[in-house]
Design a protein around this motif. Structure first.
Motif, PDB file in Angstrom:
ATOM      1  N   ASP A   1      15.315  -2.730  -4.057  1.00  0.00           N
ATOM      2  CA  ASP A   1      15.201  -3.467  -5.315  1.00  0.00           C
ATOM      3  C   ASP A   1      16.611  -3.829  -5.784  1.00  0.00           C
TER       4      ASP A   1
ATOM      5  N   ASP B   1      12.742 -11.086  -4.555  1.00  0.00           N
ATOM      6  CA  ASP B   1      11.975 -10.093  -5.298  1.00  0.00           C
ATOM      7  C   ASP B   1      11.285  -9.092  -4.377  1.00  0.00           C
TER       8      ASP B   1
ATOM      9  N   TRP C   1       8.720  -7.068  -4.955  1.00  0.00           N
ATOM     10  CA  TRP C   1       7.259  -7.042  -4.992  1.00  0.00           C
ATOM     11  C   TRP C   1       6.655  -8.226  -4.245  1.00  0.00           C
TER      12      TRP C   1
ATOM     13  N   PRO D   1       8.536   0.097  -2.404  1.00  0.00           N
ATOM     14  CA  PRO D   1       9.911  -0.172  -2.825  1.00  0.00           C
ATOM     15  C   PRO D   1      10.712   1.119  -2.814  1.00  0.00           C
TER      16      PRO D   1
ATOM     17  N   ASN E   1       6.112  -2.976 -13.658  1.00  0.00           N
ATOM     18  CA  ASN E   1       6.078  -2.206 -12.413  1.00  0.00           C
ATOM     19  C   ASN E   1       4.712  -1.575 -12.181  1.00  0.00           C
TER      20      ASN E   1
ATOM     21  N   ALA F   1       2.508  -4.393 -10.862  1.00  0.00           N
ATOM     22  CA  ALA F   1       2.901  -4.720  -9.490  1.00  0.00           C
ATOM     23  C   ALA F   1       2.447  -3.632  -8.515  1.00  0.00           C
ATOM     24  N   THR F   2       2.582  -2.383  -8.931  1.00  0.00           N
ATOM     25  CA  THR F   2       2.127  -1.275  -8.086  1.00  0.00           C
ATOM     26  C   THR F   2       0.629  -1.371  -7.834  1.00  0.00           C
TER      27      THR F   2
ATOM     28  N   LEU G   1      -0.072  -4.118  -5.278  1.00  0.00           N
ATOM     29  CA  LEU G   1       0.201  -3.718  -3.903  1.00  0.00           C
ATOM     30  C   LEU G   1      -0.833  -2.710  -3.413  1.00  0.00           C
TER      31      LEU G   1
ATOM     32  N   THR H   1       0.321   2.516   0.029  1.00  0.00           N
ATOM     33  CA  THR H   1       1.374   2.246  -0.935  1.00  0.00           C
ATOM     34  C   THR H   1       2.007   3.529  -1.460  1.00  0.00           C
TER      35      THR H   1
ATOM     36  N   VAL I   1       5.725   4.576  -3.950  1.00  0.00           N
ATOM     37  CA  VAL I   1       6.769   3.986  -4.790  1.00  0.00           C
ATOM     38  C   VAL I   1       7.878   5.013  -5.001  1.00  0.00           C
TER      39      VAL I   1
END
Length: 329
Positions: free
Chosen positions: A32, A39, A41, A58, A71, A74-75, A78, A86, A88
């Motif tokens: 990031d 970007d 994401w 990320p 965030n 976005a999480t 994903l 996924t 993070v």
């Protein structure tokens, strides 16, 4: 030990991640760093569409760059695109902040941010910046709450360790191994380097291109955490500092972080040419297959559960193949 990879987010990262999946890597992390990358994401969403198995995440997000709701949304996106794949990770901002002239965020801010972020993913009403908010996504706009994804915290000291224990599911580590790493059940360790051929010199052109960007982190980190004196204590540190100090003080961070983790900048190249390459093996995971196997065993003994390798240089596929072959021997 799981074997994963990382990429400094670029326009071709989705294809690199698809390649890593075909080769057999367990997970792919992307950075990031908006001052030099597209970007994170968007990149992960494209990677999710091009892959089926490999874990995605990320590594690491910088809280101050986005509102916790951004965030969290976005999480959730994903997690919907790559269900079960996924994860993070969050950090206080090495390149993601320092390359823009800011210092790292305080750990108190990280803790408050993670409480809000995780609460949002659970579907709770949380308070942030004096306002109460909740993920209100209807069906079809995000997965139903709670959205359960593991969260790692990048920490090297006791304050970060405390936040990771309270609010994280593991520890994301780079630069050095903290003593408390074995106390966490999931510890990815981000590393740079290359597999050298038998008899290959540490200053070969292959070594410079493939491991040089990771080697340069020794100077970047020393400067940011210890200042000019810490850099000058390194091999060829004077040459590195002389190049950086050509920039005005208020823009010196631009000279330091230029091409960070991608290629050698002017200061890095000056240090390499002045003999700094002699610490390549110490500063990176570089060496012959047997040397790297011993280093990986040592990292496992120090608590690493997942090695995360970032390839550099013009031949990403070759670097990924050779490292994976070495790590899985």
């Amino acid at each position: 030990m799981e074997v994963s990879c990382a990429f400094p987010t670029t326009l071709h990262s989705p294809d690199d991640i698809a390649l890593a999946e075909r080769l057999g890597y367990d997970r792919a992390w992307v950075y990031d760093t908006p001052q030099q990358s597209p970007d994170v994401w968007m990149t992960l969403a494209l990677a999710a569409e091009r892959t089926e198995r490999i874990g995605l995440g990320p590594g690491v997000l910088i809280p101050s760059l986005r509102h916790p709701m951004v965030n969290a949304a976005a999480t959730a996106t994903l997690a919907a695109l790559a269900p079960g794949r996924t994860a993070v990770a969050f950090g206080t901002g090495f390149t993601g902040r320092r390359a823009m002239g800011y210092r790292a965020i305080p750990w108190s801010f990280m803790a408050s941010y993670l409480r809000a972020y995780r609460g949002l993913l659970r579907g709770e009403v949380v308070e942030w910046e004096g306002a109460r908010m909740q993920m209100l996504h209807p069906d079809g706009h995000a997965p139903a709450r709670p959205v359960d994804v593991p969260v790692l915290v990048g920490a090297l000291g006791p304050k970060g360790d405390a936040v990771a224990r309270e609010l994280g599911d593991g520890l994301f580590v780079t630069l050095q191994m903290p003593d408390f790493a074995p106390e966490h059940r999931w510890v990815p360790y981000l590393a740079w380097g290359t597999v050298l051929d038998e008899g290959e010199a540490a200053d070969s052109e292959h070594a410079r291109l493939a491991a040089g960007p990771g080697w340069a982190l020794a100077y970047h980190g020393a400067y940011e955490f210890g200042g000019a004196d810490a850099v000058r204590d390194l091999p060829a540190g004077d040459a590195w500092m002389d190049a950086v100090e050509k920039a005005p003080p208020e823009e010196r961070h631009l000279a330091v972080h230029d091409r960070h983790c991608v290629a050698l900048n002017d200061a890095d190249q000056a240090a390499w040419d002045a003999g700094g390459h002699q610490m390549l093996r110490d500063a990176t995971l570089s060496g012959t297959t047997d040397e790297l196997r011993r280093r990986l065993d040592e990292l496992g003994e120090q608590g690493v559960t997942e090695i995360v390798f970032q390839p550099c240089g013009p031949d990403t596929e070759r670097e990924l193949e050779r490292f994976l072959e070495t790590a899985r021997r």
